[in-house]
Design an enzyme around this catalytic site. Structure first.
Site, PDB file in Angstrom:
ATOM      1  N   GLU A 378       0.860  -1.191   0.000  1.00 20.11           N
ATOM      2  CA  GLU A 378       0.000   0.000   0.000  1.00 20.11           C
ATOM      3  C   GLU A 378       0.890   1.232   0.000  1.00 20.11           C
ATOM      4  OE1 GLU A 378      -3.117   0.467   2.954  1.00 20.11           O
ATOM      5  OE2 GLU A 378      -3.444  -1.700   3.017  1.00 20.11           O
TER       6      GLU A 378
HETATM    7  P1  P53 Z   1      -8.028   5.513   4.268  1.00 21.39           P
HETATM    8  C1  P53 Z   1      -4.985   4.683   9.062  1.00 21.39           C
HETATM    9  C2  P53 Z   1      -3.675   5.123   8.884  1.00 21.39           C
HETATM   10  C3  P53 Z   1      -2.916   4.583   7.861  1.00 21.39           C
HETATM   11  C4  P53 Z   1      -3.442   3.590   7.057  1.00 21.39           C
HETATM   12  O1  P53 Z   1      -6.662   4.716   4.409  1.00 21.39           O
HETATM   13  C5  P53 Z   1      -4.712   3.144   7.278  1.00 21.39           C
HETATM   14  C6  P53 Z   1      -5.511   3.696   8.252  1.00 21.39           C
HETATM   15  C7  P53 Z   1      -6.930   3.246   8.325  1.00 21.39           C
HETATM   16  O2  P53 Z   1      -7.462   2.981   9.504  1.00 21.39           O
HETATM   17  O3  P53 Z   1      -5.284   2.134   6.591  1.00 21.39           O
HETATM   18  C8  P53 Z   1      -4.768   1.558   5.432  1.00 21.39           C
HETATM   19  O4  P53 Z   1      -8.925   4.653   3.451  1.00 21.39           O
HETATM   20  C9  P53 Z   1      -5.630   0.346   5.226  1.00 21.39           C
HETATM   21  C10 P53 Z   1      -6.619   0.479   4.123  1.00 21.39           C
HETATM   22  C11 P53 Z   1      -6.999   1.913   3.946  1.00 21.39           C
HETATM   23  C12 P53 Z   1      -5.779   2.699   3.524  1.00 21.39           C
HETATM   24  O5  P53 Z   1      -4.742   2.556   4.477  1.00 21.39           O
HETATM   25  O6  P53 Z   1      -8.498   5.674   5.651  1.00 21.39           O
HETATM   26  O7  P53 Z   1      -4.922  -0.864   5.150  1.00 21.39           O
HETATM   27  O8  P53 Z   1      -7.695  -0.377   4.385  1.00 21.39           O
HETATM   28  O9  P53 Z   1      -8.042   2.139   3.066  1.00 21.39           O
HETATM   29  C13 P53 Z   1      -6.023   4.169   3.310  1.00 21.39           C
HETATM   30  O10 P53 Z   1      -7.694   6.788   3.606  1.00 21.39           O
END
Ligand code: P53
EC number: 3.2.1.86
Length: 479
Positions: A378
């Protein structure tokens, strides 16, 4: 040539994108699927946590019930990924499609058949599957009836689920991730993270930290057991942990801040230590003693952890943080309080600090500590996008990716580190995990839906689509 990094990556490098079942599949109650944690989360917004309801309320706005209807559209969406040139795709299996309540004796065949078809479609589209077993979507029944991961019995339920799917898909899926961002619960002060990661709900506040460590221990043992199971099914299968990698820098050169940043990193990444090195760090065992925490680490657990370390480390990287807390003599890291703005970095509209150097720093840091090959599963930029005359101009996203991919390439080429793939979040627009918004978009493909599920659902290529297509075509040489 300003646009070229000039770095060519090794042949076979995985270029893909990553998502999670609950954020895009929709079809939350179709073909026997059970109710998961994500199904009782209402929409929130920036800086407003998502409310969790006890059951599914008839008039609630539950964005994960809809996702982007990927349950029915994945084949067409894979056509777009193939056109883009991706050779890998990360998604999760929704535990509740396989064991709707989590504690059944027999799996739900309709759920298994769905992922059979989806995995076959990935392979037909030239996408190497990378599968997460648990991505913020455990059966709600296990939360309510067993107290989530604080209960040792959940280890058995999870291992049974994992064994079922690895046995079924192991002939086609080589790469398996156990728990998504297992270390998000460093923020145990925030109930959202404890529920998402560990299914912890309705606990006395003063026990939150101890319960977090207890639940995490059970997850770590479960992860090691799944590694063992996968290797027994087929020694060629590879299992990785999944770490949310946010480097925590000292905000000043005050030695107390340096010490605090070290402790912050030790605190956030002990899950990686246990996964990769097979044992708990000494400082943490001492900390449990000082706090009188009873974490129930048995001799048998220690053996399981030591004998079944991961094959690789996967991680997400979005941002870095800083810490400054010189009046904290015990150096206890409070993730919800300790972060200040880094004056050297810009931020996204959601306040996430943009730090491309940090991903190279992180890769080096993890290698020095764990000596495991790594994969970025990611990385990405959540932003407002605007659809105008069928086009989406997203230079901010291209900019973010350009700088971060270059930094990953420097770690590989200049530092010589084993990173075997790059899978940005999220390929196609999906529901945000932290806010439940649709308008916080990460994709190369735009999905015409708003925060209330209104819109045509039509897919459009953003400018970043063609840009990433060329990056992959040149194996990273042209950015
Ligand atoms: P969203 C918090 C901080 C960093 C990554 O995040 C995080 C979160 C979420 O609680 O989650 C990861 O959609 C995660 C994904 C998520 C993505 O980062 O909140 O593994 O499920 O969608 C992006 O902007």
């Amino acid at each position: 040539m300003q646009n070229d990094s000039g770095y060519k990556l090794p042949d076979g490098f995985l270029w893909g994108s990553a998502v999670a079942a609950h954020q895009l599949e929709g079809a939350w109650d179709v073909d026997g699927k059970g109710v998961s944690i994500a199904d009782v989360m209402l929409a929130g917004e920036n800086h407003v946590s998502r409310k969790v309801t006890d059951t599914v309320l008839a008039d609630g706005n539950y964005p994960n019930h809809r996702g982007i209807d990927f349950y029915h559209t994945y084949a067409q969406d894979f056509d777009l990924f193939k056109e883009l040139g991706m050779n890998a795709f990360r998604t999760s299996i929704a535990w509740t499609r396989i064991f709707p309540n989590g504690d059944e004796d027999e799996p739900n065949e309709a759920g298994l058949a769905f992922y059979d078809q989806m995995i076959d479609a990935m392979i037909e589209h030239g996408l190497e599957p990378v599968i997460t077993l648990s991505h913020f979507e455990m059966p709600l029944h296990l939360v309510k009836e067993y107290g989530g991961w604080r209960n040792r019995k959940v280890i058995d339920f999870f291992v049974k689920y994992a064994k079922t799917v690895i046995a079924r898909y192991g002939d086609r899926v080589k790469y398996w991730l156990t728990f998504n961002e297992i270390n998000n619960q460093t923020s145990w002060m925030n109930p959202h993270h404890l529920l998402q990661d560990s299914g912890l709900k309705d606990y006395p506040e003063e026990q939150a930290q101890e319960l977090m460590y207890l639940a995490s221990h059970h997850e770590l043992v479960a992860s090691a057991l799944v590694t063992k199971v996968a290797h027994a099914i087929n020694p060629d299968l590879e299992v990785g942990c999944m770490i949310a990698m946010n480097p925590v820098y000292p905000a000043t050169s005050n030695p107390k801040d340096i010490m605090m940043s070290q402790r912050a990193m030790q605190t956030r990444y002990y899950w990686g230590d246990v996964h990769a090195l097979g044992e708990y760090p000494t400082w943490l065992l001492k900390y449990f003693e000082q706090k009188n925490f009873n974490i129930d680490i048995t001799e048998e657990d220690k053996k399981i952890l030591k004998e079944n370390t991961v094959d690789f480390v996967s991680f997400s990287y979005y941002m870095s943080w800083t810490v400054s807390d010189p009046e904290n003599p015990l150096y206890e890291y409070d993730e919800e309080k300790n972060h200040g703005d880094n004056p050297f970095l810009a931020q996204s509209d959601w306040g996430w600090q943009i730090d491309p150097v940090g991903i190279r720093y992180a890769i080096n840091w993890m290698w020095d500590r764990w000596h495991k090959k790594m994969i970025v599963v990611e990385n990405g930029f959540g932003a407002f996008d605007k659809l105008e005359d069928g086009a989406i101009h997203d230079p901010y996203r291209i900019d973010y990716f350009k700088n971060h991919i270059k930094s990953v390439e420097e770690a590989i080429v200049l530092d010589g580190l084993p990173v075997f793939g790059y899978m940005p979040w999220s390929g196609i627009d999906i529901i945000s995990a932290s806010t439940g918004e649709m308008k916080k978009r990460y994709g190369f493909v735009y999905v015409d839906l708003d925060d209330f599920g209104e819109g045509s659902g039509k897919r459009y290529k953003k400018d970043s689509f063609a840009w990433y297509q060329n990056v992959i075509k040149t194996n990273g040489a042209e950015l």
